[in-house]
Design an enzyme around this catalytic site. Sequence first.
Site, PDB file in Angstrom:
ATOM      1  CB  SER A  92      -0.932   0.014   1.219  1.00  0.00           C
ATOM      2  OG  SER A  92      -0.174   0.096   2.422  1.00  0.00           O
TER       3      SER A  92
ATOM      4  CB  SER B   9      10.457  10.123   8.260  1.00  0.00           C
ATOM      5  OG  SER B   9       9.585  11.137   8.724  1.00  0.00           O
TER       6      SER B   9
ATOM      7  CE1 TYR C 233       8.262   6.072  11.118  1.00  0.00           C
ATOM      8  CE2 TYR C 233       8.225   8.466  11.322  1.00  0.00           C
ATOM      9  CZ  TYR C 233       8.181   7.328  10.542  1.00  0.00           C
ATOM     10  OH  TYR C 233       8.072   7.446   9.177  1.00  0.00           O
TER      11      TYR C 233
ATOM     12  CE  LYS D  28      11.107   5.436   9.150  1.00  0.00           C
ATOM     13  NZ  LYS D  28      11.164   4.423   8.078  1.00  0.00           N
TER      14      LYS D  28
ATOM     15  CB  THR E 155       0.208   6.639   2.885  1.00  0.00           C
ATOM     16  OG1 THR E 155       0.902   6.987   4.101  1.00  0.00           O
ATOM     17  CG2 THR E 155       0.999   7.153   1.689  1.00  0.00           C
TER      18      THR E 155
END
Length: 261
Positions: A13, A138, A151, A155, A186
Site C-alpha cells: 500500500s 522521514s 519512530y 529513522k 497514505t
Amino acid sequence: MKKPVIWITGASSGIGAATAKKFSKEGYAIVLSSRKEKELEKVKSECQYPEDCAILPLDLAEADSLPSKTEQAIQFFGHIDVMFHNGGISQRSLAMETEIEVDRKIMEVNYFGTIILTKALLSHFKERKSGHFAVTSSLVGIIGSPYRSSYAASKHALHGYFDSVRAEHFADNVAVTMICPGFIKTNVSVNAVTGDGKPLNQMDDAQANGMSAEKCAEKIFKGIKGRKEEIYIGGKEVMAIYLKRFVPGIFSKILQKAKVR
C-alpha cells in the site's frame, strides 16, 4: 536484455505500492514484499507488467527468516539491482506514555529488520560490483517532533547506518539514497502504534492533506535514477529541515508551539 530488478518492502500500500507501479511502468522487474499477501496480489495486478512481478511475503519483525527471504528474492530474476527498504511502522504517542515493548518493536521493524536484509544482500551487490539501497526515512529522520520519539530514533539510526554503508562500499559501486518524505497521503498514521501498541486508527489532518503517493513515487524514481544521496519530499513541511540546520534555536521554539500529532 534482462530488465533491471527492484525489491520493495512495504509494497502492499501507500508509497511502496505507488513506487512499484512507477518502476513497473519504467521497465523494471519487481519483487513485492510485505506481510499482506492478498494486497500484494492486488498491487501486482495493477502493475503495467504483472508478468514481471514476483510476490515474496515477509515480516520485518521476524529476524530469523530474513536471510532466507533474501536468497528467495534473488532467485526470482537471478539478481537484484535496487533494494527499496520501505517497510516500517510509525508512532503517535508521548515518550513517557510509550511502553518499552512498543519502543523495542519500532526499532525491531524499522531498524533491525532493515539492516538484516541489507547485510544479507551486501555480498550479492559486492560480488556484482553494482547495487543500490534506497531507504524510506522521514523528515523526522533528520528532525524530531512530538509524538514520534521512537519512530524518529529508528529513522535517525538508519541515516547513521546507511551513511556508513555508502562510505564502506563506494569502491564496490554500491549507492545509497535516503528518502525523506513529509506528509504523504497514505495510511501511515492510521496504522501508527500508540503507547500501548494498539493502532491509532485515524488519519492525521496533515497526512490527509499531503502529497499523493503517486507524486511521491515519481520523485522517488527520479532520485534513485539520479543516484541522489538524500531527497526531501513534501510541501512546506520540508522547510523544517533547513530551519533545524541553520537556525536550530528558532526551530525549537516553533516546534514547542506547534500542534503536531
